[in-house]
Write a protein that holds these residues in place. Structure first.
Motif, PDB file in Angstrom:
ATOM      1  N   GLY A  64     -35.405  37.033 -52.646  1.00  0.00           N
ATOM      2  CA  GLY A  64     -36.443  36.013 -52.734  1.00  0.00           C
ATOM      3  C   GLY A  64     -36.022  34.891 -53.656  1.00  0.00           C
ATOM      4  N   ALA A  65     -36.902  34.490 -54.553  1.00  0.00           N
ATOM      5  CA  ALA A  65     -36.634  33.387 -55.486  1.00  0.00           C
ATOM      6  C   ALA A  65     -35.839  33.835 -56.703  1.00  0.00           C
ATOM      7  N   GLY A  66     -35.391  35.078 -56.719  1.00  0.00           N
ATOM      8  CA  GLY A  66     -34.476  35.550 -57.749  1.00  0.00           C
ATOM      9  C   GLY A  66     -35.030  36.057 -59.061  1.00  0.00           C
ATOM     10  N   PRO A  67     -36.287  36.513 -59.145  1.00  0.00           N
ATOM     11  CA  PRO A  67     -36.781  36.947 -60.454  1.00  0.00           C
ATOM     12  C   PRO A  67     -36.053  38.170 -61.013  1.00  0.00           C
ATOM     13  N   ALA A  68     -35.698  39.121 -60.175  1.00  0.00           N
ATOM     14  CA  ALA A  68     -34.981  40.304 -60.666  1.00  0.00           C
ATOM     15  C   ALA A  68     -33.571  39.924 -61.114  1.00  0.00           C
ATOM     16  N   LEU A  69     -32.905  39.069 -60.342  1.00  0.00           N
ATOM     17  CA  LEU A  69     -31.568  38.618 -60.739  1.00  0.00           C
ATOM     18  C   LEU A  69     -31.626  37.841 -62.046  1.00  0.00           C
ATOM     19  N   ALA A  70     -32.669  37.047 -62.232  1.00  0.00           N
ATOM     20  CA  ALA A  70     -32.827  36.299 -63.479  1.00  0.00           C
ATOM     21  C   ALA A  70     -33.009  37.251 -64.659  1.00  0.00           C
ATOM     22  N   GLY A 115     -27.300  37.729 -54.607  1.00  0.00           N
ATOM     23  CA  GLY A 115     -28.570  37.889 -53.919  1.00  0.00           C
ATOM     24  C   GLY A 115     -28.468  37.525 -52.456  1.00  0.00           C
ATOM     25  N   PHE A 116     -29.119  38.323 -51.634  1.00  0.00           N
ATOM     26  CA  PHE A 116     -29.208  38.054 -50.200  1.00  0.00           C
ATOM     27  C   PHE A 116     -30.673  37.983 -49.814  1.00  0.00           C
ATOM     28  N   ASP A 117     -31.001  37.000 -49.017  1.00  0.00           N
ATOM     29  CA  ASP A 117     -32.353  36.849 -48.498  1.00  0.00           C
ATOM     30  C   ASP A 117     -32.262  36.065 -47.199  1.00  0.00           C
ATOM     31  N   ARG A 118     -33.217  36.257 -46.332  1.00  0.00           N
ATOM     32  CA  ARG A 118     -33.181  35.513 -45.065  1.00  0.00           C
ATOM     33  C   ARG A 118     -33.811  34.132 -45.176  1.00  0.00           C
ATOM     34  N   GLU A 119     -34.574  33.892 -46.248  1.00  0.00           N
ATOM     35  CA  GLU A 119     -35.292  32.628 -46.420  1.00  0.00           C
ATOM     36  C   GLU A 119     -34.482  31.636 -47.251  1.00  0.00           C
ATOM     37  N   VAL A 120     -34.024  30.587 -46.628  1.00  0.00           N
ATOM     38  CA  VAL A 120     -33.215  29.568 -47.289  1.00  0.00           C
ATOM     39  C   VAL A 120     -33.993  28.910 -48.426  1.00  0.00           C
ATOM     40  N   ALA A 158     -32.941  28.697 -52.438  1.00  0.00           N
ATOM     41  CA  ALA A 158     -32.865  27.451 -53.206  1.00  0.00           C
ATOM     42  C   ALA A 158     -33.583  27.617 -54.550  1.00  0.00           C
ATOM     43  N   LYS A 159     -34.719  28.291 -54.542  1.00  0.00           N
ATOM     44  CA  LYS A 159     -35.449  28.554 -55.780  1.00  0.00           C
ATOM     45  C   LYS A 159     -34.650  29.480 -56.693  1.00  0.00           C
ATOM     46  N   ALA A 160     -34.017  30.498 -56.102  1.00  0.00           N
ATOM     47  CA  ALA A 160     -33.189  31.409 -56.886  1.00  0.00           C
ATOM     48  C   ALA A 160     -32.013  30.666 -57.502  1.00  0.00           C
ATOM     49  N   ARG A 161     -31.395  29.797 -56.725  1.00  0.00           N
ATOM     50  CA  ARG A 161     -30.260  29.007 -57.216  1.00  0.00           C
ATOM     51  C   ARG A 161     -30.695  28.168 -58.431  1.00  0.00           C
ATOM     52  N   SER A 201     -21.011  34.755 -62.831  1.00  0.00           N
ATOM     53  CA  SER A 201     -20.912  34.339 -61.434  1.00  0.00           C
ATOM     54  C   SER A 201     -22.252  34.537 -60.721  1.00  0.00           C
ATOM     55  N   VAL A 202     -22.628  33.555 -59.907  1.00  0.00           N
ATOM     56  CA  VAL A 202     -23.849  33.632 -59.098  1.00  0.00           C
ATOM     57  C   VAL A 202     -23.458  33.415 -57.644  1.00  0.00           C
ATOM     58  N   GLN A 203     -23.810  34.372 -56.798  1.00  0.00           N
ATOM     59  CA  GLN A 203     -23.565  34.244 -55.368  1.00  0.00           C
ATOM     60  C   GLN A 203     -24.881  34.512 -54.646  1.00  0.00           C
ATOM     61  N   LEU A 204     -25.341  33.530 -53.892  1.00  0.00           N
ATOM     62  CA  LEU A 204     -26.577  33.660 -53.136  1.00  0.00           C
ATOM     63  C   LEU A 204     -26.283  33.271 -51.703  1.00  0.00           C
ATOM     64  N   ALA A 205     -26.792  34.071 -50.767  1.00  0.00           N
ATOM     65  CA  ALA A 205     -26.500  33.780 -49.363  1.00  0.00           C
ATOM     66  C   ALA A 205     -27.632  34.255 -48.473  1.00  0.00           C
ATOM     67  N   SER A 206     -27.812  33.516 -47.397  1.00  0.00           N
ATOM     68  CA  SER A 206     -28.766  33.916 -46.370  1.00  0.00           C
ATOM     69  C   SER A 206     -28.143  35.053 -45.564  1.00  0.00           C
TER      70      SER A 206
END
Length: 101
Positions: free
Chosen positions: A30-36, A49-54, A58-61, A70-75
């Motif tokens: 999602g918007a990355g609260p756990a990763l944060a 982080g992986f999520d289907r919602e672009v 963007a919010k997680a980024r 390192s931060v890697q986020l992908a749909s």
């Protein structure tokens, strides 16, 4: 963030027992609260982080923009093989993922 989520994230971090520069994957981030939360506790960790919602990615980024590691986020469709090698991360978490029917 709600107190319940903070408690859940703290528990994830405790159970993961990451090394200082370890890596964690959040499936359905999602918007990355756990990763944060991981990033705050482990400033040099690799967070993925992986999520289907672009839009959520963007919010997680944005949320993780100042993370020192390192931060890697992908749909991604979580029903498919993810672009990670076997045994390439220290912890995998998932608390908000869902798959379309």
């Amino acid at each position: 963030m709600s107190e319940t989520n903070e408690t859940l994230h703290d528990r994830f971090i405790e159970l993961a027992d990451l090394p200082a520069e370890g890596s964690v994957v959040d499936l359905g981030c999602g918007a990355g609260p756990a990763l944060a939360a991981f990033a705050r506790r482990h400033p040099k960790a690799r967070v993925i982080g992986f999520d289907r919602e672009v839009e959520s990615l963007a919010k997680a980024r944005e949320r993780l923009r100042n993370h020192g590691g390192s931060v890697q986020l992908a749909s991604a469709d979580l029903r498919e093989k993810l672009p990670l090698d076997d045994a390439s991360v220290d912890a995998v978490i998932s608390s908000n993922g869902s798959c379309p029917r």
